[in-house]
Design a protein around this motif. Structure first.
Motif, PDB file in Angstrom:
ATOM      1  N   LEU A  17     -33.795  33.788  23.869  1.00 33.81           N
ATOM      2  CA  LEU A  17     -33.118  32.468  23.724  1.00 33.81           C
ATOM      3  C   LEU A  17     -31.892  32.882  23.764  1.00 33.81           C
ATOM      4  N   ASP A  19     -28.103  31.505  22.541  1.00 40.08           N
ATOM      5  CA  ASP A  19     -27.166  30.553  21.528  1.00 40.08           C
ATOM      6  C   ASP A  19     -26.538  29.411  22.261  1.00 40.08           C
ATOM      7  N   GLU A  47     -32.894  29.976  28.223  1.00 43.64           N
ATOM      8  CA  GLU A  47     -33.669  29.030  27.499  1.00 43.64           C
ATOM      9  C   GLU A  47     -32.714  29.099  26.022  1.00 43.64           C
ATOM     10  N   HIS A  48     -33.012  27.917  25.271  1.00 47.77           N
ATOM     11  CA  HIS A  48     -32.281  27.749  24.322  1.00 47.77           C
ATOM     12  C   HIS A  48     -33.337  27.595  22.977  1.00 47.77           C
ATOM     13  N   ARG A  49     -32.948  27.843  21.620  1.00 50.87           N
ATOM     14  CA  ARG A  49     -33.657  27.521  20.523  1.00 50.87           C
ATOM     15  C   ARG A  49     -33.605  25.986  20.446  1.00 50.87           C
ATOM     16  N   PRO A  50     -34.730  25.219  19.869  1.00 47.12           N
ATOM     17  CA  PRO A  50     -34.778  23.786  19.659  1.00 47.12           C
ATOM     18  C   PRO A  50     -33.423  23.192  19.370  1.00 47.12           C
ATOM     19  N   GLY A  84     -35.113  23.487  24.688  1.00 46.04           N
ATOM     20  CA  GLY A  84     -35.976  24.297  23.615  1.00 46.04           C
ATOM     21  C   GLY A  84     -36.773  25.378  24.446  1.00 46.04           C
ATOM     22  N   PRO A  85     -37.399  26.176  23.914  1.00 44.85           N
ATOM     23  CA  PRO A  85     -38.334  27.151  24.501  1.00 44.85           C
ATOM     24  C   PRO A  85     -39.046  26.585  25.536  1.00 44.85           C
TER      25      PRO A  85
END
Length: 231
Positions: A17, A19, A47-50, A84-85
């Protein structure tokens, strides 16, 4: 100085993930390098964190649950969206001026065709709709439920002095419940879907392969490159 016109687009994939603030600063730096002919164009898959992002047209009332997830104000076009993921984001740092001149609509339409072709190779029929940027999937209705359409991929681009950044997001298998916290892209009368929601269990690496093959058909050759990393 590199032979910019003949350089394949760098294709970069970050594991895990990424930032969001780091992604934005990295995109801005790469876009500046492309503009100055110091680096090749690039596609960066992450991909990012939610989180939620607010584009330049975001309306405060469309953030239904402001305490649900972190919210980032960003310079891309569009309104609120979720990252998000399980969602594949492709950040697009391309010389739009060189490729399309001043025809931004042609650029966005080519991005849409890129996504549609990628989905087709995964067994999903994606479509566009007049006045709605992004890619949609029609779900056939039954006698109890009328046919409906849901968004499977969003596009949010910023072009600065002829070079793009930000990009596209394709829902592979994210937690779709997080879309309840916003009015996605300002559209309340249509839903949001994903490959997983449509019954397609697809590994991210297979999605990436499809995206790359389709990208090369529409934009030209790519070459494998190391993803950005913090110093």
């Amino acid at each position: 100085m590199m032979d910019f016109d003949r350089s394949p687009v760098a294709w970069m994939v970050s594991p895990g993930l990424t930032d969001y603030p780091f992604a934005v600063s990295t995109m801005e730096e790469r876009a500046a390098q492309v503009r100055q002919r110091q680096a090749s164009e690039a596609i960066w898959l992450v991909e990012h964190r939610p989180l939620y992002t607010a584009g330049t047209s975001a309306r405060a009332l469309d953030l239904r649950d402001p305490n649900r997830l972190p919210v980032f104000t960003t310079g891309r076009g569009g309104q609120y969206t979720y990252h998000g993921p399980g969602q594949r984001i492709a950040y697009v740092m391309l010389d739009v001026q060189q490729r399309f001149g001043t025809d931004v609509r042609a650029f966005v339409a080519t991005l849409e065709r890129w996504i549609i072709d990628s989905l087709a190779s995964l067994g999903i029929t994606g479509e566009v709709r007049p006045g709605r940027v992004g890619v949609w999937v029609v779900t056939n209705g039954s006698s109890e439920r009328a046919a409906s359409e849901s968004k499977i991929a969003a596009i949010g681009i910023r072009i600065s002095r002829g070079v793009s950044y930000h990009g596209i997001s394709l829902n592979v298998a994210p937690d779709l419940s997080h879309y309840d916290g916003i009015v996605p892209c300002g559209i309340s009368d249509h839903g949001v879907t994903s490959l997983g929601d449509l019954g397609r269990t697809t590994a991210m690496k297979d999605v990436d392969m499809s995206l790359r093959q389709s990208f090369e058909r529409h934009f030209g050759p790519t070459h494998e490159a190391s993803p950005p990393s913090r110093a």
